[in-house]
Scaffold this active site. Structure first.
Site, PDB file in Angstrom:
ATOM      1  N   GLY A  21       0.767  -1.202  -0.258  1.00 14.28           N
ATOM      2  CA  GLY A  21       0.058   0.024   0.178  1.00 14.28           C
ATOM      3  C   GLY A  21       0.731   1.249  -0.124  1.00 14.28           C
ATOM      4  O   GLY A  21       0.115   2.195  -0.480  1.00 14.28           O
ATOM      5  N   HIS A  22       2.150   1.306   0.446  1.00 16.92           N
ATOM      6  CA  HIS A  22       3.144   2.415   0.536  1.00 16.92           C
ATOM      7  C   HIS A  22       3.905   2.162  -0.849  1.00 16.92           C
ATOM      8  O   HIS A  22       4.136   3.367  -1.390  1.00 16.92           O
ATOM      9  CB  HIS A  22       3.775   2.089   1.653  1.00 16.92           C
ATOM     10  CG  HIS A  22       3.265   2.535   2.845  1.00 16.92           C
ATOM     11  ND1 HIS A  22       3.283   3.812   3.581  1.00 16.92           N
ATOM     12  CD2 HIS A  22       2.480   1.589   3.818  1.00 16.92           C
ATOM     13  CE1 HIS A  22       2.555   3.719   4.902  1.00 16.92           C
ATOM     14  NE2 HIS A  22       2.051   2.661   4.847  1.00 16.92           N
ATOM     15  N   THR A  24       3.171   0.878  -3.879  1.00 17.28           N
ATOM     16  CA  THR A  24       2.420   1.153  -5.211  1.00 17.28           C
ATOM     17  C   THR A  24       2.180   2.711  -5.723  1.00 17.28           C
ATOM     18  O   THR A  24       2.537   2.794  -6.903  1.00 17.28           O
ATOM     19  CB  THR A  24       0.972   0.489  -5.043  1.00 17.28           C
ATOM     20  OG1 THR A  24       1.354  -1.072  -4.651  1.00 17.28           O
ATOM     21  CG2 THR A  24       0.148   0.627  -6.517  1.00 17.28           C
ATOM     22  N   ASP A 117       8.151   8.990   2.047  1.00  9.70           N
ATOM     23  CA  ASP A 117       6.947   8.409   2.800  1.00  9.70           C
ATOM     24  C   ASP A 117       6.679   9.144   4.273  1.00  9.70           C
ATOM     25  O   ASP A 117       7.759   9.536   4.617  1.00  9.70           O
ATOM     26  CB  ASP A 117       6.899   6.797   2.806  1.00  9.70           C
ATOM     27  CG  ASP A 117       5.685   6.168   3.307  1.00  9.70           C
ATOM     28  OD1 ASP A 117       5.191   6.481   4.435  1.00  9.70           O
ATOM     29  OD2 ASP A 117       5.128   5.780   2.594  1.00  9.70           O
ATOM     30  N   THR A 140      -0.106   8.026   2.003  1.00 13.06           N
ATOM     31  CA  THR A 140      -0.669   6.941   1.093  1.00 13.06           C
ATOM     32  C   THR A 140      -2.106   6.789   1.469  1.00 13.06           C
ATOM     33  O   THR A 140      -2.616   5.495   1.116  1.00 13.06           O
ATOM     34  CB  THR A 140       0.281   5.736   0.991  1.00 13.06           C
ATOM     35  OG1 THR A 140       0.447   5.284   2.571  1.00 13.06           O
ATOM     36  CG2 THR A 140       1.557   6.014   0.247  1.00 13.06           C
ATOM     37  N   VAL A 341      -4.334  -7.384  -5.332  1.00 13.69           N
ATOM     38  CA  VAL A 341      -5.436  -7.043  -6.236  1.00 13.69           C
ATOM     39  C   VAL A 341      -5.422  -5.533  -6.386  1.00 13.69           C
ATOM     40  O   VAL A 341      -5.728  -4.942  -5.006  1.00 13.69           O
ATOM     41  CB  VAL A 341      -6.880  -7.652  -5.877  1.00 13.69           C
ATOM     42  CG1 VAL A 341      -7.657  -7.249  -6.646  1.00 13.69           C
ATOM     43  CG2 VAL A 341      -6.832  -9.173  -5.929  1.00 13.69           C
TER      44      VAL A 341
END
Length: 342
Positions: A21-22, A24, A117, A140, A341
């Site tokens: 999640g970070h 991508t 980040d 994110t 996904v």
């Protein structure tokens, strides 16, 4: 006629944190910046937590040969306070970011800004200051959750702000948040994750700006609240840069075909999407109950199944977990996926 030479393109260093999640959004941003003639350096920690991260980074770099890559070894804790591999990687990356200074200082052309980040905001700030370059933090999450994280130090100063008998949490400038939407670690000020978020939130004022994969029409009220200072007075401006184009590698495209073909062939709004998040593992008993329920419901479904928090530990295939009869009986109206996904 002017002989003034055109300025060189910026050299942007991108520093993501642990977890797909970070990672991508950073890969999507790197692809976009590279396509616009920026010099891009992707900085990643070694080792990664998940196999998905390693696979995506490797393929991305193979498809974007102009993107530079710096890999640095993180310093792990000798006295861990949690067994969560992602929280430990957040901490290890924060502890190790200072090691990047020599690589950044030796970069040619010189690094212009750093896009990092949020989870390394506190440790990258002095590195950027020593280099004399601006740092932009990337959240994110949604704008609303970003407000919660930015205000976390203030909220934690009031021991009753996350009390179990409350129905909502008040964050300045935005609609109150349901107490059930607050991550459980936030209710414990001594939790490693909570401590990391609070420390990085205090460092946000040193950032030149905050980049988010969102856009004005999607979160107008929250963006307005942040950028007008109603959430926190010392926050840098949020710069909405979304929606970023999806980056997919060949493996993803092949895996997507398994469920996209199902979705494309079904009536609109007829498929149940089943996922408990990328960090939630299901027990064998839970898998059996859910598979029985999905089968008896008769609904079409797309089920993202995880049996371990980290994919490197996920060894069983779908036939072992669900049984071939279940897969045969639900074929054509249901697809079960193990993996990331989009």
């Amino acid at each position: 006629m002017s002989n003034t030479a055109a300025p060189p393109p910026p050299h942007i260093a991108l520093l993501p944190s642990a977890g797909m999640g970070h990672l991508t959004p950073f890969l999507r941003l790197a692809a976009m910046l590279s396509s616009r003639n920026c010099t891009v350096t992707l900085v990643t920690a070694r080792p990664s937590v998940s196999a998905a991260e390693s696979d995506h980074i490797s393929f991305f770099l193979s498809q974007h040969p102009k993107v530079n890559h710096i890999e640095f070894q993180v310093i792990s804790s000798t006295n861990p306070t949690t067994d969560d591999p992602f929280f430990l990687q957040f901490e290890a990356t924060t502890r190790s970011v200072h090691l990047l200074y020599p690589s950044f200082a030796a970069s040619s052309p010189p690094v212009s800004p750093i896009f990092s980040d949020f989870t390394v905001a506190s440790s990258i700030a002095p590195v950027a200051a020593d280099l004399g370059v601006p740092n932009y933090n990337i959240f994110t999450t949604s704008c609303t959750f970003s407000c919660l994280m930015a205000c976390l130090p203030t909220l934690l100063s009031n021991p009753s702000c996350f009390a179990s008998d409350l129905k909502e949490v008040n964050v300045p400038g935005i609609t109150p948040l349901p107490i059930g939407s607050i991550p459980p670690p936030f209710k414990n000020p001594n939790h490693l994750f909570t401590s990391l978020i609070a420390t990085n939130s205090r460092a946000l004022s040193k950032s030149r700006g905050i980049l988010m994969n969102t856009f004005e029409d999607f979160e107008p009220e929250t963006l307005a609240a942040i950028n007008s200072g109603r959430v926190l007075e010392n926050l840098p401006p949020i710069l909405p840069i979304g929606p970023l184009d999806t980056f997919k590698d060949k493996k993803e495209q092949e895996e997507d075909g398994n469920y996209l073909s199902l979705l494309d062939s079904q009536p609109g709004e007829s498929v149940v999407y089943v996922s408990f998040g990328s960090r939630t593992a299901m027990s064998n008993e839970q898998i059996k109950e859910l598979s029985d329920g999905l089968e008896r419901s008769g609904y079409r479904f797309l089920w993202v199944l995880k049996t371990s928090k980290v994919d490197k530990d996920d060894k069983e295939d779908l036939k072992d977990l669900l049984g071939e009869p279940f897969l045969d009986r639900t074929k054509g109206r249901g697809v079960v996926v193990k993996g990331w996904v989009n």
